[in-house]
Design a protein around this motif. Structure first.
Motif, mmCIF file in Angstrom:
data_model
loop_
_atom_site.group_PDB
_atom_site.id
_atom_site.type_symbol
_atom_site.label_atom_id
_atom_site.label_comp_id
_atom_site.label_asym_id
_atom_site.label_seq_id
_atom_site.Cartn_x
_atom_site.Cartn_y
_atom_site.Cartn_z
ATOM 1 N N TYR A 49 -0.352 12.823 12.381
ATOM 2 C CA TYR A 49 -1.238 13.903 12.590
ATOM 3 C C TYR A 49 -1.061 15.117 11.703
ATOM 4 O O TYR A 49 -1.739 15.899 11.019
ATOM 5 C CB TYR A 49 -1.378 14.300 14.079
ATOM 6 N N LEU A 50 0.368 15.600 11.794
ATOM 7 C CA LEU A 50 0.801 16.570 10.896
ATOM 8 C C LEU A 50 0.552 16.291 9.361
ATOM 9 O O LEU A 50 0.263 17.352 8.647
ATOM 10 C CB LEU A 50 2.098 17.049 11.303
ATOM 11 N N MET A 51 0.753 14.949 8.984
ATOM 12 C CA MET A 51 0.665 14.746 7.656
ATOM 13 C C MET A 51 -0.459 14.654 7.120
ATOM 14 O O MET A 51 -0.631 14.887 5.819
ATOM 15 C CB MET A 51 1.961 13.639 7.402
ATOM 16 N N ILE A 52 -1.349 14.078 7.853
ATOM 17 C CA ILE A 52 -2.789 13.588 7.367
ATOM 18 C C ILE A 52 -3.700 14.920 7.516
ATOM 19 O O ILE A 52 -4.119 15.068 8.622
ATOM 20 C CB ILE A 52 -3.257 12.423 7.909
ATOM 21 N N PRO A 53 -3.916 15.547 6.466
ATOM 22 C CA PRO A 53 -5.008 16.712 6.662
ATOM 23 C C PRO A 53 -6.250 16.482 7.010
ATOM 24 O O PRO A 53 -6.950 17.274 7.696
ATOM 25 C CB PRO A 53 -4.919 17.156 4.965
#
Length: 74
Positions: free
Chosen positions: A67-71
């Protein structure tokens, strides 16, 4: 020309290594929960439940990292 924020890069590297250590430790502990104890053929029900709970925690950690890596998700 832009400069590199080395402290931010170090922080990201340390968090990444820390998360990898935590995930590996939790996976190792969950594997231990599924191994037989002593002369018994099967681990106890409470150890199996703890093993599945630890796997659930690992899944939540990995999904949060994605979730944090995929904008697209923000």
């Amino acid at each position: 020309m832009s400069s590199v924020n080395w402290m931010a890069l170090l922080q990201v590297a340390l968090v990444t290594v820390g998360a990898a250590v935590v995930i590996a430790g939790l996976m190792s502990l969950s594997n231990w929960c599924f191994t037989p104890v002593g002369e018994t053929e099967e681990p106890t029900a409470s150890r199996k439940a703890l093993g599945f709970a630890l796997i659930g925690v690992i899944v939540v950690i990995v999904l949060f990292g994605l979730y944090l890596m995929i904008p697209y998700f923000h």
